[in-house]
Every structure is written in C-alpha cells, then in structure tokens.
Design an enzyme around this catalytic site. Sequence first.
Site, mmCIF file in Angstrom:
data_model
loop_
_atom_site.group_PDB
_atom_site.id
_atom_site.type_symbol
_atom_site.label_atom_id
_atom_site.label_comp_id
_atom_site.label_asym_id
_atom_site.label_seq_id
_atom_site.Cartn_x
_atom_site.Cartn_y
_atom_site.Cartn_z
ATOM 1 N N CYS A 3 0.795 -1.248 0.094
ATOM 2 C CA CYS A 3 0.000 0.104 0.097
ATOM 3 C C CYS A 3 0.836 1.228 0.202
ATOM 4 C CB CYS A 3 -0.910 -0.061 1.360
ATOM 5 S SG CYS A 3 -2.172 1.456 1.410
ATOM 6 N N CYS A 86 -7.587 2.663 -1.876
ATOM 7 C CA CYS A 86 -7.327 1.940 -0.622
ATOM 8 C C CYS A 86 -7.285 0.333 -1.295
ATOM 9 C CB CYS A 86 -7.877 2.149 0.599
ATOM 10 S SG CYS A 86 -7.961 0.921 1.934
ATOM 11 N N GLU A 260 -32.773 -7.668 19.327
ATOM 12 C CA GLU A 260 -31.791 -6.400 19.034
ATOM 13 C C GLU A 260 -32.045 -5.120 19.269
ATOM 14 O OE1 GLU A 260 -28.965 -4.145 17.714
ATOM 15 O OE2 GLU A 260 -28.479 -6.390 17.502
ATOM 16 N N ASN A 305 -24.052 -12.567 20.116
ATOM 17 C CA ASN A 305 -22.911 -12.001 19.101
ATOM 18 C C ASN A 305 -22.890 -10.260 19.658
ATOM 19 O OD1 ASN A 305 -21.168 -11.293 17.257
ATOM 20 N ND2 ASN A 305 -22.835 -11.231 15.575
ATOM 21 N N CYS A 332 -15.905 -10.609 18.744
ATOM 22 C CA CYS A 332 -14.952 -9.581 18.166
ATOM 23 C C CYS A 332 -13.676 -9.269 19.056
ATOM 24 C CB CYS A 332 -15.299 -8.662 17.377
ATOM 25 S SG CYS A 332 -16.393 -7.493 18.391
#
Length: 373
Positions: A3, A86, A260, A305, A332
Amino acid sequence: MLCHHYDAHRCRSCTLIELDYAVQVADKQQRCHDLIAAPGLEWLDPVLSAPSGFRNKAKLVVAGTVDAPTLGILDPAGGGVDLRDCPLYPPQLQAAFDPLARFVTLARLVPYDVPNRRGELKNILVTQSPDGELMVRFVLRSTEALARIRKHLPTLRAELPGLRVATVNVLPEHKAVLEGEREIVLTEDDTLRMRVNGLDLHLRPQSFFQTNTEVAAALYRTGRDWVAEVGPRTVWDLYCGVGGFAVHVAAPDRQVTGIEWSAEAIASAEQTVAESGLPGLRFAAGDATEFARSAAEPPELVIVNPPRRGIGVPLAGWLEASGVRDVLYSSCNAVSLARDLAAMPSLRPVRARLLDMFPQTGHYEVAVLLRRD
C-alpha cells in the site's frame, strides 16, 4: 499486501501490513488460545480471508473543497487524505468513488471543515452487496443541500447503475461519530439485499452488517452446523442484528427468537422472514439482558454476538444461573469474551474457531461453543 499510502505515512490504519498474512493469523490464533484456555477445548482450523479487497463497506470522510473533494480520512491537522484507491476495497466498490466525488461537485456539497466547523458534507458511507448493488449514505450537517441532492440523483444513478439505496443522514453536532439519528431515504428501495449462503438478508441504512461478506458467510455456516449438531428445539439469538445467525439456524420444529436494540435492524430481519417463509422465526427490538431476565423460561440454546464490550456481568450471570444447556458465543474481542466466560464457569468451552474478519489489523472474530457441565 502493498500500500503506497502506508509507505508514505498518509494512512497507518493497517497496523499489521508489514507482517506476512500467515503470521498475522497465527498471532491472532495464539492470542485467542492464551485467553480462552480450557481443558479439552477443540480448536478448528481458522477461516482465512482474502488479504486485500475484502471490505464490503467504505466509511469515507469528506474533506478538501467542493470542486476538489477528498474521500478517505483526515490527517492530524484535520486535512483530507484521499484513499479512493485503498487496496482493502474490491475494484467494484472502488469504481463507485470517482462518480461520488463528481457528485459532490455537481450537487455543490461543501465538505465539512473540521478545524473551522464549517461546511455541510461530513461523510459518505457506501455498502456493496454480494450481488454488486450499492447503498450510499450522505452524512450532512443539515438538510440545506437536500433539494440539490434530489435534483442531481438521477445523474448519479446513471453513473452507478447498481445504486439501490440512497439516503441523507443528518448529523448536526460537531463530534467524532459517523452518523446521526435522522435518516431520509431518497430512493424507492430502503433496504440492500445481502445474499449470504443462499439466504437473503436485508440491510437498512442504520443496521449493522459484518465488514467481510465471505468470512461472515463462514461464521454463519459455522453457527448453523454447531446448532444443528446440538439440535435444540428453542433458540434465542441475542444481539441478533439483521438476523444472520437466526435465519441460518431456522429449522422445522424449532422456535428461534432474535433480540436486538436497533429497531432498524429488527425491521430488516422481519422483512427477511416475510419474504423467505422460513419457519419458527420471531424478532423483537429490545435489550438482550432485560429480555432474558423477564422471560418465563429459558431456551435450550442461546446465541450471543455482542459488541466489543461483551455481554457483561448481568447477562453472563443470568446465563450461568439459567440452566441453558448450550451457548454459541461469537465475539470480536477475546479479552471481553474471556472475562464473560469467567463469569459462566458452568458453561465450558468445547469448540472454538478463529475467523479472520479484518486482515492487516489486530481485529478478528472468534466463535466458541459452550456446553453446561
């Protein structure tokens, strides 16, 4: 991955770019191993990503001038750094950026000057579906430019035939967030169809979807297979988003409930159910912990999650005391995951898998199947 922006120190977001991709994955795997150690825990082979061109969304800060806008990020002084090329973006998504820059000029959308707090257009948020369709959201300080955007939108659609959803999001405050609460839909369609594993999920403007479609598909397949192996009759999908896990684990004679906080995400999930005819699915907007605490009885399996902070002590404590037999935890952040697991000692990790959702960075997804001793 090479990059020129990184090499020139214009953008250093890809903190692991100098490491070989195999080393990146091995380091993440070791990190998760160290944090989630349990007797007999089976680690499946990690799910790898394409090292570049994997992002399905672009969060582009707009700067520069109306006649020469930059789309990318801001430098430390608040000036624009153009990242239209990018390498994290696939070519089809990159191809949308020049038309969007021309549209900024055509509609006279004055880029927001962060240091001086002047201008209108703050961000352009672009999402690409697996079928190549696009959702474009213009984040503006006010609705001053709304009429001009409507007037010139046909020109943008002619340049971007895949443009399915276009909106204006209003963010009047000067603060470091991507979007505001108010969304104005400018197109006939208000959802982007995300086809994953042969299932159609719907994405509304303020709904969350994983950044890496291919790895997200592998995550949902993993969850589907693990749940099928357990064979529960009742399932909760907490922090369900647009219903990715819930839709994948739906089956005859199984009741699946998705919860949610985001009403937009729940509306997306309900549209999926209405169109798919999948059995036994129900969605509701609300707080995951409050829903669990107020339920008459627990299900046989719970999927969680959560965001990076994890599920937290209240929900972990409820799961520990609930008698729920199995939990599928998708995280995560292995640090918050390990903290939550410590609060649920009766639920033992039996299987885990790293999914490299974010190559070139230290971020990842890890799925863990927990079983009550």
